[in-house]
Design an enzyme around this catalytic site. Structure first.
Site, PDB file in Angstrom:
ATOM      1  N   GLY A  33       0.833  -1.197   0.000  1.00  0.00           N
ATOM      2  CA  GLY A  33       0.000   0.000   0.000  1.00  0.00           C
ATOM      3  C   GLY A  33       0.868   1.247   0.000  1.00  0.00           C
ATOM      4  O   GLY A  33       2.054   1.209  -0.338  1.00  0.00           O
ATOM      5  N   ARG A  34       0.297   2.358   0.409  1.00  0.00           N
ATOM      6  CA  ARG A  34       1.032   3.623   0.355  1.00  0.00           C
ATOM      7  C   ARG A  34       2.289   3.597   1.205  1.00  0.00           C
ATOM      8  O   ARG A  34       3.343   4.071   0.797  1.00  0.00           O
ATOM      9  CB  ARG A  34       0.108   4.769   0.784  1.00  0.00           C
ATOM     10  CG  ARG A  34      -0.997   5.081  -0.217  1.00  0.00           C
ATOM     11  CD  ARG A  34      -1.949   6.122   0.333  1.00  0.00           C
ATOM     12  NE  ARG A  34      -2.979   6.501  -0.619  1.00  0.00           N
ATOM     13  CZ  ARG A  34      -4.108   5.818  -0.797  1.00  0.00           C
ATOM     14  NH1 ARG A  34      -4.340   4.724  -0.077  1.00  0.00           N
ATOM     15  NH2 ARG A  34      -4.999   6.219  -1.685  1.00  0.00           N
ATOM     16  N   ILE A  35       2.190   3.054   2.426  1.00  0.00           N
ATOM     17  CA  ILE A  35       3.357   3.025   3.307  1.00  0.00           C
ATOM     18  C   ILE A  35       4.388   2.042   2.780  1.00  0.00           C
ATOM     19  O   ILE A  35       5.590   2.333   2.750  1.00  0.00           O
ATOM     20  CB  ILE A  35       2.940   2.672   4.743  1.00  0.00           C
ATOM     21  CG1 ILE A  35       1.993   3.729   5.308  1.00  0.00           C
ATOM     22  CG2 ILE A  35       4.166   2.547   5.640  1.00  0.00           C
ATOM     23  CD1 ILE A  35       1.404   3.380   6.662  1.00  0.00           C
TER      24      ILE A  35
ATOM     25  N   THR B 127       6.274  -2.015  11.523  1.00  0.00           N
ATOM     26  CA  THR B 127       5.563  -0.772  11.865  1.00  0.00           C
ATOM     27  C   THR B 127       4.099  -0.901  11.476  1.00  0.00           C
ATOM     28  O   THR B 127       3.411   0.102  11.289  1.00  0.00           O
ATOM     29  CB  THR B 127       6.188   0.443  11.148  1.00  0.00           C
ATOM     30  OG1 THR B 127       6.262   0.180   9.738  1.00  0.00           O
ATOM     31  CG2 THR B 127       7.575   0.746  11.686  1.00  0.00           C
TER      32      THR B 127
ATOM     33  N   ARG C 282       1.152  -3.782  12.614  1.00  0.00           N
ATOM     34  CA  ARG C 282       0.419  -4.090  13.832  1.00  0.00           C
ATOM     35  C   ARG C 282       1.094  -5.283  14.500  1.00  0.00           C
ATOM     36  O   ARG C 282       1.643  -6.175  13.836  1.00  0.00           O
ATOM     37  CB  ARG C 282      -1.050  -4.428  13.544  1.00  0.00           C
ATOM     38  CG  ARG C 282      -1.915  -3.228  13.203  1.00  0.00           C
ATOM     39  CD  ARG C 282      -2.075  -2.290  14.389  1.00  0.00           C
ATOM     40  NE  ARG C 282      -3.026  -1.211  14.154  1.00  0.00           N
ATOM     41  CZ  ARG C 282      -2.710  -0.026  13.689  1.00  0.00           C
ATOM     42  NH1 ARG C 282      -1.444   0.243  13.357  1.00  0.00           N
ATOM     43  NH2 ARG C 282      -3.629   0.913  13.527  1.00  0.00           N
TER      44      ARG C 282
ATOM     45  N   GLU D 265      -0.487  -3.610  23.976  1.00  0.00           N
ATOM     46  CA  GLU D 265       0.007  -2.242  24.127  1.00  0.00           C
ATOM     47  C   GLU D 265      -0.767  -1.528  25.224  1.00  0.00           C
ATOM     48  O   GLU D 265      -1.999  -1.590  25.235  1.00  0.00           O
ATOM     49  CB  GLU D 265      -0.118  -1.483  22.797  1.00  0.00           C
ATOM     50  CG  GLU D 265       0.754  -2.061  21.695  1.00  0.00           C
ATOM     51  CD  GLU D 265       0.676  -1.271  20.390  1.00  0.00           C
ATOM     52  OE1 GLU D 265      -0.073  -0.274  20.338  1.00  0.00           O
ATOM     53  OE2 GLU D 265       1.357  -1.648  19.430  1.00  0.00           O
TER      54      GLU D 265
ATOM     55  N   HIS E  46       4.808   2.619  19.483  1.00  0.00           N
ATOM     56  CA  HIS E  46       3.742   2.888  18.509  1.00  0.00           C
ATOM     57  C   HIS E  46       3.668   4.383  18.196  1.00  0.00           C
ATOM     58  O   HIS E  46       2.615   5.015  18.333  1.00  0.00           O
ATOM     59  CB  HIS E  46       2.401   2.375  19.026  1.00  0.00           C
ATOM     60  CG  HIS E  46       1.431   2.069  17.916  1.00  0.00           C
ATOM     61  ND1 HIS E  46       0.480   1.073  18.009  1.00  0.00           N
ATOM     62  CD2 HIS E  46       1.256   2.622  16.682  1.00  0.00           C
ATOM     63  CE1 HIS E  46      -0.231   1.034  16.894  1.00  0.00           C
ATOM     64  NE2 HIS E  46       0.228   1.962  16.074  1.00  0.00           N
TER      65      HIS E  46
END
Length: 320
Positions: free
Chosen positions: A151-153, A229, A231, A260, A279
């Site tokens: 995807g974008r990341i 980075t 989940r 978390e 996070h």
């Protein structure tokens, strides 16, 4: 007049968009306890979520709710089934944090590869280079990287990895075969052989039932670096601990955990080859501004009847 409940304060540039609209009212909470959040829900026509889950009981407490906007891209903390049953729209900010998260992933990768935290601790302890071990540092140039999630990341990360002279492969089972990859990247058709060949594995997939435990650190190439980075649930933390403890991985960098906050004293955190951050990958100055602007704009656009297709989450049964 519609009312927006902002569950935690956002950048002023986002709030400015609301102040410029005389046809809107809004309430901005600042890390309020759950009870205070719930007390405001009955008046909300829309909710903007930042560091706040939205459970079924919250949806039930908001009879006028028509739109939920996430300050970010992940929505695993939102009860999408409850939204779908009520026909409530869900929007994300897909363009806001790609650069920030990719930069953070690169920072984790470089910190692991050059053992930055160990070097700092050695210098601070007056040991100079004695405390960093005899193993050579991990050089990126000329090695092979696998980006899981295109995807974008993931695409932003692929471009950065190429800038360090790495050959980049991308694996994404949800990406149509016709969809182009970043220039110079190759498509990995299967995950297992790609993991076994990659020197660096960087994770950028959403948290869904299909991605739970997707990547086994012990299935990675021996001596590889794993960066997460995405989940925490995408990686089995117990197996990550084993991979670090046994030296199967050169090291790992993670910004996310399956629990978390991560409890103090967790044995994984004692591994010297791990670099951990809480996070915070998307918390750059630019990303915070863009996420605030886009998350507010998504609400305004929804009520104006022009929410962008890329920002709207498909909540049809089986789609979310």
């Amino acid at each position: 007049m519609p009312h927006l409940l902002i569950a935690r304060t956002v950048h002023e540039d986002g709030l400015r968009l609301l102040r410029e609209r005389s046809d809107w009212t809004f309430t901005c909470l600042d890390d309020a306890p759950d009870q205070e959040f719930a007390e405001h829900l009955p008046q909300a026509d829309a909710v903007l979520l930042r560091y706040r889950s939205l459970r079924r009981e919250h949806v039930q407490q908001a009879p006028g709710l028509r739109c939920v906007s996430r300050h970010g891209v992940g929505y695993d903390s939102v009860d999408t089934a409850a939204l779908r049953e009520r026909g409530i729209a869900l929007a994300i900010t897909p363009n806001a944090n790609a650069s920030a998260v990719a930069e953070h992933a690169m920072a984790l990768l470089l910190a692991v590869a050059r053992r930055i935290t160990q070097c700092h601790a050695s210098v601070a302890a007056g040991q100079w280079a004695q405390g960093i071990g005899a193993q050579p540092f991990f050089e990126l140039e000329g090695k092979q990287a696998l980006v899981v999630g295109a995807g974008r990341i993931g695409r932003a990360m692929a471009t950065r990895l190429q800038g360090f002279g790495m050959a980049v492969h991308c694996f994404d089972p949800f990406l149509p075969a016709s969809a182009p990859l970043p220039a110079g990247c190759e498509r990995a058709e299967a995950l297992a052989p790609a993991l076994a060949e990659a020197d660096v594995v960087s994770l950028h997939v959403p948290a869904t039932p299909a991605t739970l435990g997707l990547v086994d650190p012990l299935a990675c190439k021996r001596g590889a670096i794993l960066v997460n980075t995405a989940r925490g649930g995408v990686v089995d933390m117990q197996r990550l601990h084993t991979a670090l403890r046994t030296g199967h991985l050169y090291g790992a960098g993670t910004d996310v955990f399956d629990t978390e906050p991560m409890p103090a004293g967790h044995p994984l955190l004692a591994e010297p080859a791990l670099v951990a951050t809480p996070h915070v990958a998307s918390l750059s100055d630019g990303a915070l501004r863009r996420m605030a602007q886009e998350s507010v704009q998504n609400v305004l656009d929804f009520f104006d009847g022009r929410l962008q297709a890329g920002a709207a989450v498909d909540l049809r049964a089986g789609a979310a």
